[in-house]
Write an enzyme that holds these catalytic residues in place. Structure first.
Site, mmCIF file in Angstrom:
data_model
loop_
_atom_site.group_PDB
_atom_site.id
_atom_site.type_symbol
_atom_site.label_atom_id
_atom_site.label_comp_id
_atom_site.label_asym_id
_atom_site.label_seq_id
_atom_site.Cartn_x
_atom_site.Cartn_y
_atom_site.Cartn_z
ATOM 1 N N ASP A 157 0.929 -1.223 -0.040
ATOM 2 C CA ASP A 157 -0.142 -0.046 -0.166
ATOM 3 C C ASP A 157 0.882 1.413 0.108
ATOM 4 O O ASP A 157 2.089 1.281 0.422
ATOM 5 C CB ASP A 157 -0.882 -0.076 1.316
ATOM 6 C CG ASP A 157 -1.951 -0.811 1.187
ATOM 7 O OD1 ASP A 157 -2.212 -1.608 0.059
ATOM 8 O OD2 ASP A 157 -2.628 -1.148 2.320
ATOM 9 N N LYS A 176 -4.256 2.666 -3.028
ATOM 10 C CA LYS A 176 -5.712 3.292 -3.445
ATOM 11 C C LYS A 176 -5.842 4.640 -3.135
ATOM 12 O O LYS A 176 -5.535 4.968 -2.286
ATOM 13 C CB LYS A 176 -6.841 2.384 -2.757
ATOM 14 C CG LYS A 176 -6.607 1.103 -2.686
ATOM 15 C CD LYS A 176 -7.541 0.301 -1.807
ATOM 16 C CE LYS A 176 -6.954 -1.230 -1.374
ATOM 17 N NZ LYS A 176 -7.585 -1.634 -0.020
ATOM 18 N N MET A 209 -9.259 6.800 9.949
ATOM 19 C CA MET A 209 -9.763 7.821 8.540
ATOM 20 C C MET A 209 -10.716 8.818 8.949
ATOM 21 O O MET A 209 -11.700 8.992 8.024
ATOM 22 C CB MET A 209 -10.444 6.493 7.562
ATOM 23 C CG MET A 209 -9.461 5.563 7.300
ATOM 24 S SD MET A 209 -10.022 4.440 6.052
ATOM 25 C CE MET A 209 -11.075 3.352 6.899
#
Ligand code: SAH
Length: 490
Positions: A264, A286, A399
């Site tokens: 990632d 992503k 997040m």
């Protein structure tokens, strides 16, 4: 001149240890594991040794040292070999803190031609005890020839991290199959290739997963059909939050053995630098909005490389099973018959809390902690706000940067006090870590004022106030005015 390394077979052989303290206990532990018949001469024993003596695992002579003990011909009942030998002991280890006594015993032993080790005194010793990495029956022994024992110990620590736990059982299997392997590969080069494939292959993998029966079957199969292609597999590995020191030993090993690493964007350069030099690195970051296509691409890459017989490491920030879609990837691998394993990592909540000096639970402030994600309006709507607004519990919100306003509004609406402390940790555990501290009523404004960017983790609850006093990493918390009693620490 250098020392001659040797591995001694001490089974049922008499060894004399002088001294009954902690140092003696450490040496005796090793001697007993080698099957030695240990006699300890010491006026008194420390507790573990006393227990060993009580169970007759060692023989205790409760006395001060005198040469007569060294002259015993059949110590602990060992048969004399005819009376020619001046001493019945094969080795002497001296672990007392009395320098003069140590010198006397060393001289007495040398006169009787008994090998003697005086702990931490190379000049008095006729043999040294090396630092050992133990993967029995495999052992790596390290010596600096007495020049720098500390360096030998450091090297041992390094080797510990490099040498797999599976090596021991693998060597034991190899010993059992040795004759058959020889018969199957009479030519040394071919035998070498065979052993080399074992260390990196499925057998070692199964041993690591504690599946000895399957490992043995795989070993058998490998002996029968050595040319069989190596099956590819995937290790789902947690990279931790950023600080490479927070990687686990297993993760490090996986990174060192990988052919392909799919990582990632969140995984930092410090961690990637520890990977095998010639591994293929593929970033599969992503970016918001394109989640599903990115995930499909990841699945396709996993499949492609594993089917080509490669060892794939799927490296994820933090822990792969905490808001990491690790579950989906395993389901996919399972559906396609690809072997996998999971190596957990230190998740952002644990790391950010630690590096911000915020204990997630505390007897005085919080009896529970919840890991929550709130990256969009949908996920915010799915949360049980009444439960989340309870007092004396800690929320670790992943997040959350974009949703802070909603978060505040809902928590206040469900009764959480406006004065509830928070600590917002940006780039936790890295050189650029920042901690913003304040109270719930100021949350979005403070985050905006300090331009907090992702990745950031929000810790909300009574414990967050401790960031002001307990911080130890990087710069002190920024943000709202500290309370009067805490002002000195800010
Ligand atoms: N699997 C990861 C979480 C992935 S979700 C884990 O276990 O940590 C990504 C979120 O994790 C980020 O938006 C942020 O909230 C949090 N995060 C990950 N690394 C972080 C870090 N170094 N500092 C602060 N937050 C971090």
């Amino acid at each position: 001149m250098s020392l001659y390394p040797l591995f001694a077979d001490l089974r049922q052989r008499a060894v004399l240890v002088v001294g009954g303290g902690a140092v003696a206990a450490r040496k005796i532990d090793g001697l007993l594991r080698a099957g030695a018949a240990v006699t300890v001469v010491a006026p008194a024993l420390e507790p573990t040794l006393a227990a060993l003596a009580a169970h007759a695992r060692i023989r205790h002579v409760a006395a001060r040292y005198a040469d007569e003990w060294l002259d015993e011909v059949s110590p602990g009942g060992e048969k004399s070999n005819g009376g020619d030998e001046p001493s019945g002991y094969w080795l002497v280890i001296v672990a007392t803190s009395d320098g003069a006594l140590n010198r006397r015993i060393a001289a007495a032993a040398q006169r009787r031609r008994v090998f003697v080790n005086v702990v931490d005194d190379g000049t008095l010793s006729s043999f040294h005890v090396p630092a050992v990495v133990d993967r029995a029956p495999l052992q790596v022994a390290i010596s600096s020839g007495g020049a720098a024992p500390m360096l030998a110990r450091l090297l041992r620590e390094r080797l510990e991290t490099m040498l797999d736990d599976a090596l021991g059982p693998l060597a034991a299997l190899a010993a059992r199959f040795r004759a058959r392997i020889r018969a199957r590969h009479p030519e040394p080069a071919a035998r070498r290739r065979f052993y080399s494939s074992l260390f990196g292959g499925a057998v070692a993998d199964l041993l690591r997963k504690h599946q000895p029966a399957l490992a043995e079957a795989a070993f058998e199969a490998a002996v029968q059909a050595p040319a069989a292609p190596i099956a590819g597999s995937v290790a789902l590995v947690g990279a931790g939050p950023g600080d490479p020191g927070l990687l686990t030993l297993k993760a490090l090993r996986a990174l060192n053995e990988a052919d392909v690493i799919l990582h990632d964007r969140l995984v930092g350069p410090g961690v990637l630098a520890l990977a095998r030099r010639d591994a293929t690195m593929i970033e599969v970051g992503k970016t918001g909005g394109a989640h599903s296509t990115a995930q499909e691409r990841i699945h396709a890459l996993l499949l492609e490389h594993a089917r080509a017989g490669r060892r794939v490491v799927r490296l994820k920030g933090g822990d792969p099973f905490v808001f990491g879609r690790g579950g989906e990837e395993l389901e996919f691998l399972r559906a396609h018959g690809i072997g996998y394993e999971v190596v957990p990592g230190i998740t952002a909540a644990l790391a950010c809390a630690a590096y911000a000096g915020v204990p997630l639970t505390h007897r005085a402030h919080a009896q529970s902690v919840r890991f929550v994600t709130a990256h969009c309006r949908d996920s915010l709507d799915m949360l049980d706000w009444r439960a989340l607004a309870q007092e004396r519990q800690t929320l670790a919100v992943y997040m959350g940067v974009a949703g802070l306003e909603t978060l505040r509004e809902r928590l206040l609406a469900h009764g959480r006090a406006a004065a509830t402390p928070f600590a917002l940790v940006e780039n936790g555990s890295t050189e650029t870590q920042r901690v913003i501290a304040g109270t719930l009523n100021q949350l979005p404004e403070l985050a905006n004022a300090h331009r907090v960017r992702t990745p950031a983790l929000l810790i909300l609850g009574e414990v967050a106030a401790l960031a002001r006093t307990l911080h130890w990493y990087g710069t002190p918390p920024l943000g709202g005015a500290p309370g009067p009693s805490l002002r000195h620490a800010a």
